[in-house]
Scaffold this active site. Structure first.
Site, PDB file in Angstrom:
ATOM      1  N   GLU A 163    -129.993  24.091 -53.646  1.00  0.00           N
ATOM      2  CA  GLU A 163    -130.917  23.080 -54.170  1.00  0.00           C
ATOM      3  C   GLU A 163    -131.955  22.603 -53.145  1.00  0.00           C
ATOM      4  OE1 GLU A 163    -128.349  20.078 -55.847  1.00  0.00           O
ATOM      5  OE2 GLU A 163    -127.427  21.497 -57.225  1.00  0.00           O
ATOM      6  N   ASN A 204    -128.685  29.035 -54.352  1.00  0.00           N
ATOM      7  CA  ASN A 204    -128.226  28.455 -55.623  1.00  0.00           C
ATOM      8  C   ASN A 204    -129.060  27.224 -55.969  1.00  0.00           C
ATOM      9  OD1 ASN A 204    -126.019  28.468 -57.681  1.00  0.00           O
ATOM     10  ND2 ASN A 204    -125.540  26.471 -56.802  1.00  0.00           N
ATOM     11  N   HIS A 241    -127.271  23.970 -66.011  1.00  0.00           N
ATOM     12  CA  HIS A 241    -126.792  22.729 -66.633  1.00  0.00           C
ATOM     13  C   HIS A 241    -127.786  22.405 -67.762  1.00  0.00           C
ATOM     14  CE1 HIS A 241    -123.879  21.964 -63.477  1.00  0.00           C
ATOM     15  NE2 HIS A 241    -124.815  22.137 -62.563  1.00  0.00           N
ATOM     16  N   GLU A 270    -123.049  27.444 -62.686  1.00  0.00           N
ATOM     17  CA  GLU A 270    -122.484  26.113 -62.974  1.00  0.00           C
ATOM     18  C   GLU A 270    -122.689  25.763 -64.445  1.00  0.00           C
ATOM     19  OE1 GLU A 270    -123.802  23.106 -60.191  1.00  0.00           O
ATOM     20  OE2 GLU A 270    -123.635  24.468 -58.483  1.00  0.00           O
ATOM     21  N   ASP A 272    -122.848  24.518 -68.004  1.00  0.00           N
ATOM     22  CA  ASP A 272    -122.306  23.544 -68.956  1.00  0.00           C
ATOM     23  C   ASP A 272    -123.452  23.171 -69.883  1.00  0.00           C
ATOM     24  OD1 ASP A 272    -123.750  21.762 -67.302  1.00  0.00           O
ATOM     25  OD2 ASP A 272    -121.958  20.784 -66.530  1.00  0.00           O
TER      26      ASP A 272
HETATM   27  O1  9MR Z   1    -119.295  18.449 -59.856  1.00  0.00           O
HETATM   28  C1  9MR Z   1    -119.629  17.859 -58.618  1.00  0.00           C
HETATM   29  C2  9MR Z   1    -119.257  16.393 -58.632  1.00  0.00           C
HETATM   30  O2  9MR Z   1    -117.852  16.265 -58.692  1.00  0.00           O
HETATM   31  C3  9MR Z   1    -119.801  15.721 -57.376  1.00  0.00           C
HETATM   32  O3  9MR Z   1    -119.603  14.341 -57.494  1.00  0.00           O
HETATM   33  C4  9MR Z   1    -121.283  16.017 -57.211  1.00  0.00           C
HETATM   34  C5  9MR Z   1    -121.848  15.420 -55.942  1.00  0.00           C
HETATM   35  O4  9MR Z   1    -121.270  15.968 -54.813  1.00  0.00           O
HETATM   36  O5  9MR Z   1    -121.487  17.404 -57.184  1.00  0.00           O
HETATM   37  C6  9MR Z   1    -121.118  18.008 -58.397  1.00  0.00           C
HETATM   38  O6  9MR Z   1    -121.419  19.353 -58.412  1.00  0.00           O
HETATM   39  C7  9MR Z   1    -122.783  19.692 -58.195  1.00  0.00           C
HETATM   40  C8  9MR Z   1    -122.797  20.998 -57.454  1.00  0.00           C
HETATM   41  O7  9MR Z   1    -122.048  20.895 -56.275  1.00  0.00           O
HETATM   42  C9  9MR Z   1    -124.219  21.426 -57.144  1.00  0.00           C
HETATM   43  N1  9MR Z   1    -125.019  21.472 -58.315  1.00  0.00           N
HETATM   44  C10 9MR Z   1    -124.992  20.268 -59.141  1.00  0.00           C
HETATM   45  C11 9MR Z   1    -123.555  19.868 -59.480  1.00  0.00           C
HETATM   46  C12 9MR Z   1    -123.547  18.671 -60.390  1.00  0.00           C
HETATM   47  O8  9MR Z   1    -124.042  17.543 -59.709  1.00  0.00           O
END
Ligand code: 9MR
Length: 353
Positions: A163, A204, A241, A270, A272
């Site tokens: 990101e 990613n 997402h 990822e 959903d």
């Molecule tokens: O699913 C993850 C959530 O439990 C955490 O709180 C959050 C922040 O660290 O990160 C979420 O996962 C993210 C992923 O690591 C990167 N892409 C976006 C995801 C959703 O925020």
């Protein structure tokens, strides 16, 4: 009438009994046609791909959770256990136990692991944020090296950089990482290749699924530049997402194919989808299946209650662990693309989307 599908997985040859009515799996109204022993991972293996999930370490004590995770998925991504603050909370002192537990879980179940993630602007520990300039750059690259060396041989692909681009623009996101110099992404990939030459190295991001988006174009330009100049990059992860503001885009297939044409693998990392509409899940899966270098699909969590946005019930299993209508839709889409009745090799050539 039954038909047998022979599928080669990492753990050996699995014979999955499928009914000819597998063709109707995408119709939730035909529950009797569902072969009980076909799983997402086995069906994806039939297309030469993996089907994964994010795993949260603290849920590994929940037998419903682990039962579904072990049964259905062939790839695992640690949800939060391999971020920078989780793995190097104090400078030079590494904490691998939470990540190790997930890697052990995957190993015990014959699953592969995507490492997530080495450099990402959130989740940076306070000690790191207090550094600057060349000292910060050195600390970042040391982190990449130490974490990858620890997992060498157990993790076959890494989200090296996560990101790094801003939303809605073609610009890089402002962050402490960016302020170490504009070449930090390139240096991270070069460092990662040296640390573990066998690992696949991925970039990613989210919001890069629509080919017309400025962010997609910017990441594409970066990957094109890297591949042209020999900067090591093997894969691009499209988080995917989706919700009503950002639905599965019509250009999704164009995007995956254009990136793949640069010579990298592409992956849905990822997935959903708000409210988990079967048709939208089917569309996402079909898009990957039509691109030869789309090597796998990961959903971001097991049950709705495990999701980072549980209120939008975006996953394939409900809070009780029961399969939702999107489940047979996904399984059916994978089944339709399975090479039936023979031992399966690498992904089939893609068809134009
Ligand atoms: O699913 C993850 C959530 O439990 C955490 O709180 C959050 C922040 O660290 O990160 C979420 O996962 C993210 C992923 O690591 C990167 N892409 C976006 C995801 C959703 O925020």
């Amino acid at each position: 009438m039954t038909r047998r599908i022979r599928i080669r997985t990492r753990t050996g040859l699995v014979a999955a009994t499928a009914l000819t009515a597998l063709m109707t799996l995408s119709t939730p109204a035909a529950p009797a046609a569902r072969p009980a022993d076909l799983t997402l991972g086995a069906a994806a293996a039939g297309t030469g791909r993996w089907f994964g999930t994010a795993i949260a370490g603290y849920k590994l004590a929940d037998p419903v959770y682990t039962g579904i995770a072990a049964r259905e998925f062939s790839m695992v991504t640690p949800e939060n256990e391999m971020t920078f603050d989780a793995t190097e909370p104090r400078r030079g002192q590494f904490s691998f136990a939470p990540g190790d537990r997930i890697v052990d879980f995957a190993g015990a179940n014959g699953q592969r692991v995507r490492g997530h993630t080495l450099l990402w602007h959130p989740g940076l520990p306070a000690w790191l944020v207090s550094l600057g300039g060349s000292e910060l750059r050195a600390a970042l690259m040391n982190h990449v090296t130490q974490v990858m060396r620890h997992y060498q041989g157990r993790i076959d692909s890494w989200d090296v950089v996560n990101e790094a681009y801003a939303d809605g623009t073609g610009r890089r996101r402002d962050s402490i990482l960016e302020r170490t110099g504009g070449d930090w992404i390139e240096v991270a990939f070069r460092t990662a290749r040296v640390a573990d030459p066998a690992a696949k190295l991925c970039y990613n991001d989210y919001g890069i699924e629509d080919w017309t988006a400025a962010k997609t174009q910017a990441v594409y330009a970066m990957v094109k530049d890297f591949t042209a100049r020999g900067v090591p990059i093997d894969c691009v992860g499209f988080e995917s997402h989706f919700d009503h503001l950002s639905p599965v885009p019509a250009t999704y297939g164009t995007t995956l194919r254009n990136f793949a044409d640069l010579g990298v693998d592409v992956q849905i990392t990822e997935l959903d989808i708000e409210a988990a509409p079967p048709a939208a899940y089917r569309q996402a899966v079909r898009t990957c299946l039509r691109v030869r270098r789309c090597t796998g699909i990961t959903v971001w969590g097991v049950r709705d209650s495990d999701s980072w946005r549980s209120g939008s019930t975006p996953l394939l299993f409900d809070a009780a662990g029961d399969k939702k209508p999107a489940y047979p839709a996904v399984l059916g889409e994978l089944g339709l693309n399975c090479s039936r009745g023979r031992t399966l090799g690498p992904p089939r050539p893609g068809r134009p989307v």
